[in-house]
Structure formats: C-alpha cells, structure tokens
Design a protein around this motif. Structure first.
Motif, PDB file in Angstrom:
ATOM      1  N   CYS A  10      38.024  56.281  41.521  1.00  0.00           N
ATOM      2  CA  CYS A  10      38.719  54.829  41.572  1.00  0.00           C
ATOM      3  C   CYS A  10      37.942  53.733  40.951  1.00  0.00           C
ATOM      4  O   CYS A  10      37.055  53.756  40.410  1.00  0.00           O
ATOM      5  CB  CYS A  10      38.850  54.481  43.107  1.00  0.00           C
ATOM      6  N   ASP A  25      39.437  47.365  45.851  1.00  0.00           N
ATOM      7  CA  ASP A  25      40.266  48.573  45.029  1.00  0.00           C
ATOM      8  C   ASP A  25      41.396  47.913  44.097  1.00  0.00           C
ATOM      9  O   ASP A  25      41.856  47.060  44.353  1.00  0.00           O
ATOM     10  CB  ASP A  25      40.730  49.480  46.173  1.00  0.00           C
ATOM     11  N   THR A  27      43.768  49.241  43.321  1.00  0.00           N
ATOM     12  CA  THR A  27      45.207  49.478  43.367  1.00  0.00           C
ATOM     13  C   THR A  27      45.828  48.230  44.134  1.00  0.00           C
ATOM     14  O   THR A  27      47.195  47.954  44.322  1.00  0.00           O
ATOM     15  CB  THR A  27      45.500  50.589  44.050  1.00  0.00           C
TER      16      THR A  27
END
Length: 163
Positions: A10, A25, A27
């Motif tokens: 990630c 994160d 995302t």
C-alpha cells in the motif's frame, strides 16, 4: 510481477502534526488543499474548525491536533487540509505539513502498543520509513510513522452535526 509490486502492499500519505509524523492510507485521501479559514459553526466540538466548500459539497474541517487531545496547530505557510473519505463521508483535517507519499509493505506495520486511554486508540499501527534529508541523502534510520485509523476517530456523529 516486479519486485517492487511484490513487496509493496500500500501507499501512505505522511504528514507532520506537532513534532510527530503520521500517515493515512492513500486510498482514503481525496485531495490536499491549501489552508483557508473555514466558516465557523455554533455548538460543535472545539476541534471542528468549521466548514468549507469542496466543489459544491460542504465538508467539515477538523483540527486534527485538537481531536487527538494536543495543543491546536498554529497556522503557517505550510499548513494544509487533507480531505479524506471516512465511512462514505468527506472531512478535511488541518495538518501542519504534508511530507510525502510512501510505499510500504503491510508486513512491516507494527501494532500500536496497548496502553490505557480515555477512548479507543486511533493509531492503527506504526511503521518505520526511510526518509530523505534536505540535501537528498537517505536517512537509513528512518522515521517512525503513526498510522491513523480514520474510522476510529469516531467523527461520524460530529460530521453529521457539522455537515
């Protein structure tokens, strides 16, 4: 499959808050915005700085340092807002400075230590990253990054109040 993609699970966005490096994160990140004074709201927790307009959507702006129980961030030239998605809702976090986007291997994330706190931990884990010095050299000792658990910040009821 390249070696890099085999070891990288990630990407995280790292940022400074006080003297500590945090990460979220990638995302969850919608965008990074320059600081602008939000429109204040009455009767909301002190860490909610107000609301701002993001392409026609009103989003709350949260003083992340205050939300974590620290002294409020001083606004300066590198202050910015990280606009994130938390459980389907958008919010902006005031941070002192955005550092970098870093690829990490999930297996390198250490669990947050279990200590007694007033509320559930908002730290999802810790990871050491290699950092670059201003002169371009790499610091092999790296920096310890606290990974935030955005869902655990329990902003959803506060976001409903502010939005």
């Amino acid at each position: 499959m390249t070696t890099e993609s085999a070891t990288t699970d990630c990407k995280i966005v790292t940022f400074i808050l006080g003297h500590q490096t945090f990460g979220i994160d990638m995302t969850a990140l919608i965008e990074i915005r320059e600081w602008e004074n939000p429109t204040p709201l009455p009767n909301v927790p002190s860490f909610i700085k107000g609301v701002t307009n993001l392409r026609g959507n009103v989003i709350p702006v949260v003083g992340l340092a205050e939300r974590l129980g620290w002294e409020p961030s001083a606004i300066h030239a590198r202050s910015c807002i990280l606009v994130v998605n938390i459980l389907g809702k958008q919010a902006g976090f005031l941070v002192d400075e955005v550092n970098d986007i870093v690829a990490i291997n999930r297996s390198e994330i250490q669990p947050a230590p279990e200590v007694e706190t007033i509320e559930s931990s908002v730290i999802d884990g810790l990871v050491r990253i290699t950092t670059r010095a201003k002169d371009g050299t790499r610091d092999e000792n790296g920096t310890m990054v606290l990974l935030l658990d955005l869902d655990a910040l329990s902003l959803t009821r506060h976001l409903d109040l502010a939005a």
